[in-house]
Write a protein that holds these residues in place. Sequence first.
Motif, PDB file in Angstrom:
ATOM      1  N   PRO A 108       0.924  -1.213  -0.244  1.00  0.00           N
ATOM      2  CA  PRO A 108      -0.091  -0.088   0.207  1.00  0.00           C
ATOM      3  C   PRO A 108       0.734   1.749  -0.595  1.00  0.00           C
ATOM      4  CG  PRO A 108      -0.220  -1.088   2.000  1.00  0.00           C
ATOM      5  CD  PRO A 108       0.532  -2.411   1.617  1.00  0.00           C
ATOM      6  N   ASP A 109       0.177   2.034  -1.227  1.00  0.00           N
ATOM      7  CA  ASP A 109       0.742   3.428  -0.721  1.00  0.00           C
ATOM      8  C   ASP A 109       2.258   3.305  -1.604  1.00  0.00           C
ATOM      9  OD1 ASP A 109      -0.429   4.358   0.412  1.00  0.00           O
ATOM     10  OD2 ASP A 109      -0.360   3.751   1.898  1.00  0.00           O
ATOM     11  N   ALA A 110       3.026   2.348  -1.996  1.00  0.00           N
ATOM     12  CA  ALA A 110       3.951   2.736  -2.382  1.00  0.00           C
ATOM     13  C   ALA A 110       4.833   2.656  -3.832  1.00  0.00           C
ATOM     14  CB  ALA A 110       4.990   0.643  -2.689  1.00  0.00           C
ATOM     15  N   GLU A 111       3.575   2.312  -4.873  1.00  0.00           N
ATOM     16  CA  GLU A 111       3.602   3.051  -5.814  1.00  0.00           C
ATOM     17  C   GLU A 111       3.390   4.738  -6.078  1.00  0.00           C
ATOM     18  OE1 GLU A 111       0.943   3.033 -10.467  1.00  0.00           O
ATOM     19  OE2 GLU A 111       0.566   2.200  -8.923  1.00  0.00           O
ATOM     20  N   ALA A 112       2.596   5.169  -5.677  1.00  0.00           N
ATOM     21  CA  ALA A 112       2.546   6.410  -5.016  1.00  0.00           C
ATOM     22  C   ALA A 112       3.725   7.130  -4.365  1.00  0.00           C
ATOM     23  CB  ALA A 112       1.497   7.107  -3.965  1.00  0.00           C
ATOM     24  N   ALA A 113       4.917   6.437  -3.722  1.00  0.00           N
ATOM     25  CA  ALA A 113       6.104   6.456  -3.423  1.00  0.00           C
ATOM     26  C   ALA A 113       6.659   7.126  -4.583  1.00  0.00           C
ATOM     27  CB  ALA A 113       6.566   6.011  -2.808  1.00  0.00           C
ATOM     28  N   ILE A 114       6.755   5.863  -5.540  1.00  0.00           N
ATOM     29  CA  ILE A 114       7.572   5.658  -6.690  1.00  0.00           C
ATOM     30  C   ILE A 114       7.851   6.977  -7.730  1.00  0.00           C
ATOM     31  CG2 ILE A 114       8.198   4.084  -9.056  1.00  0.00           C
ATOM     32  CD1 ILE A 114       7.405   2.105  -6.344  1.00  0.00           C
ATOM     33  N   ARG A 115       6.488   7.403  -7.943  1.00  0.00           N
ATOM     34  CA  ARG A 115       6.362   8.126  -8.490  1.00  0.00           C
ATOM     35  C   ARG A 115       5.849   9.680  -8.092  1.00  0.00           C
ATOM     36  NH1 ARG A 115       3.721   6.482 -13.127  1.00  0.00           N
ATOM     37  NH2 ARG A 115       3.000   4.215 -13.194  1.00  0.00           N
ATOM     38  N   GLN A 116       6.395  10.089  -6.941  1.00  0.00           N
ATOM     39  CA  GLN A 116       6.337  10.730  -6.477  1.00  0.00           C
ATOM     40  C   GLN A 116       8.339  11.287  -6.564  1.00  0.00           C
ATOM     41  OE1 GLN A 116       5.581  11.735  -2.353  1.00  0.00           O
ATOM     42  NE2 GLN A 116       6.006  13.827  -2.370  1.00  0.00           N
ATOM     43  N   SER A 117       8.754  10.278  -6.209  1.00  0.00           N
ATOM     44  CA  SER A 117      10.152  10.120  -6.466  1.00  0.00           C
ATOM     45  C   SER A 117      11.276  10.602  -7.765  1.00  0.00           C
ATOM     46  CB  SER A 117      10.919   9.434  -5.747  1.00  0.00           C
ATOM     47  OG  SER A 117      11.219  10.156  -4.149  1.00  0.00           O
ATOM     48  N   ILE A 118      10.308  10.113  -8.562  1.00  0.00           N
ATOM     49  CA  ILE A 118      10.680   9.333  -9.873  1.00  0.00           C
ATOM     50  C   ILE A 118       9.217   9.655 -11.164  1.00  0.00           C
ATOM     51  CG2 ILE A 118      11.591   7.694 -11.523  1.00  0.00           C
ATOM     52  CD1 ILE A 118      12.391   5.543  -9.116  1.00  0.00           C
ATOM     53  N   PRO A 119       8.825  10.733 -11.168  1.00  0.00           N
ATOM     54  CA  PRO A 119       8.329  11.500 -11.285  1.00  0.00           C
ATOM     55  C   PRO A 119       7.476  10.785 -13.355  1.00  0.00           C
ATOM     56  CG  PRO A 119       9.863  13.602 -10.851  1.00  0.00           C
ATOM     57  CD  PRO A 119       9.951  12.201 -10.780  1.00  0.00           C
ATOM     58  N   LYS A 120       8.982  10.557 -13.782  1.00  0.00           N
ATOM     59  CA  LYS A 120       8.961  10.416 -15.684  1.00  0.00           C
ATOM     60  C   LYS A 120       9.018   8.832 -15.458  1.00  0.00           C
ATOM     61  CE  LYS A 120      10.876  14.606 -17.203  1.00  0.00           C
ATOM     62  NZ  LYS A 120      12.309  15.539 -17.488  1.00  0.00           N
ATOM     63  N   MET A 121       7.833   7.954 -14.587  1.00  0.00           N
ATOM     64  CA  MET A 121       8.203   6.574 -14.650  1.00  0.00           C
ATOM     65  C   MET A 121       7.150   5.673 -15.731  1.00  0.00           C
ATOM     66  SD  MET A 121       9.608   3.847 -12.120  1.00  0.00           S
ATOM     67  CE  MET A 121       9.588   2.477 -12.435  1.00  0.00           C
ATOM     68  N   ASP A 122       6.497   6.026 -16.353  1.00  0.00           N
ATOM     69  CA  ASP A 122       5.678   6.150 -17.532  1.00  0.00           C
ATOM     70  C   ASP A 122       6.767   6.226 -18.583  1.00  0.00           C
ATOM     71  OD1 ASP A 122       3.696   5.280 -15.438  1.00  0.00           O
ATOM     72  OD2 ASP A 122       2.434   6.783 -16.125  1.00  0.00           O
ATOM     73  N   GLU A 123       7.523   7.318 -19.368  1.00  0.00           N
ATOM     74  CA  GLU A 123       8.750   7.181 -19.569  1.00  0.00           C
ATOM     75  C   GLU A 123       9.452   6.035 -19.773  1.00  0.00           C
ATOM     76  OE1 GLU A 123       8.197  11.888 -20.601  1.00  0.00           O
ATOM     77  OE2 GLU A 123       6.950  11.830 -18.825  1.00  0.00           O
ATOM     78  N   MET A 124       9.913   5.708 -18.898  1.00  0.00           N
ATOM     79  CA  MET A 124      11.074   5.373 -19.526  1.00  0.00           C
ATOM     80  C   MET A 124      10.947   4.122 -20.200  1.00  0.00           C
ATOM     81  SD  MET A 124      13.413   6.277 -17.103  1.00  0.00           S
ATOM     82  CE  MET A 124      12.836   7.133 -15.427  1.00  0.00           C
ATOM     83  N   LYS A 125      12.310   4.342 -20.572  1.00  0.00           N
ATOM     84  CA  LYS A 125      12.647   3.087 -21.666  1.00  0.00           C
ATOM     85  C   LYS A 125      13.920   2.367 -21.387  1.00  0.00           C
ATOM     86  CE  LYS A 125      12.859   6.473 -24.853  1.00  0.00           C
ATOM     87  NZ  LYS A 125      12.192   7.421 -23.766  1.00  0.00           N
TER      88      LYS A 125
END
Length: 382
Positions: free
Chosen positions: A165-182
């Motif tokens: 719980p809340d781990a995905e939010a923690a990732i996205r807060q610190s790595i905001p370009k997560m969806d753009e990673m290649k």
Amino acid sequence: MSQSQTSWDEQIPEQALTLPSRYFYDRTIFEAERDRIFMGAWHFGCHVNELSEPGAYVVRDIFDQSVILMRDKAGDIHGFHNVCQHRGNRLLNETRGVQKGLIRCAYHSWCYGQNGALKGAPRSQNIPTFNIDEHRIPPVRVQEFAGSVFFNLDSNAIDMETLFPDAEAAIRQSIPKMDEMKLVQEDDVIIPANWKVIMDNSIEGYHFQLSGPHHVDLASLIDFSEYNLVHKDNWWTYSAPANREAKSAYGVPVDSDIDASDFFNIGLWPHNTFYQFPYSKCMGTFMMIPLDEEHTILRFGYYTPYDELPEVSRAAIDWMNNDLGPEDIDLNISVQKGLHSLGYDQGRYMIDSERSNESEHLVLHFHRLVFRALHGINQSHQ
């Protein structure tokens, strides 16, 4: 000094002794970890962008199991076992690729769709009782989480949102370009050390300024006084602000006012780590994949959100592969050897009441998760 099985988990953290050394090389304990931890764990497969087109696939192995992750023409991602349903031949041998058409078994040409369904088998028309729908490859459970594709060999496993719980939010807060990673590159290194030895090394800052020059270099890129190690039930973070006075990083000049990403690491039980180094402009994945009780694959993945890899990102990747990584690996190997010594069984966790930047409370938390999984103790037990 050692303790009974029941008393070890009840220790006061500030006075606690480590897991006995046999937990890091005993074959029976390792087999229990395989069955009770890893066969029901969520394993990082790939970033979702690695499956960007129909037929794109990634193959992942855990112990003697092999899994195909593949996107179909409808855009759905499937997971299924990497095995032909005829005589058990392995279907795909490359780690990555694009299967434009059917997946053909190289043995007898049984052919499967991108969702694991059998599409054709030579001479099956001559077998009156042959039903093509009965020979679908058994599926493997998959889940998209934080821009990534995970798989689990246990179809009844708790879903990731509930487990972390809340781990995905923690990732996205610190790595905001997560969806753009290649994906930039991925490297596997086999280390003669138990998987827990490697994890232990990664989740404490006690050795940062003590163990080697490259760790000292890393500490100089962060505000080490603000290094913070926090654990939840099944996930943990260790992070620190970037040192805004740094003039260079990984041998490359940097402007501390531009893209000075903070140092951030998150671990998802039992062996998945995502991280971002200060100023690196890239993301790393660090997976510990056990082979046996004293050998582990370290899988280093590097990802960028940029179409062209920045100079500092390339420098950071090279530094990790050629400097910091080998320094840590040498420590892992040395510890594994020392754990066999007749002069050692349990050590003392260095845990202070403040849970400071050099405290080993994350190591104890991780060991408790292992211990409780092995001995059937409820995870909520404190």
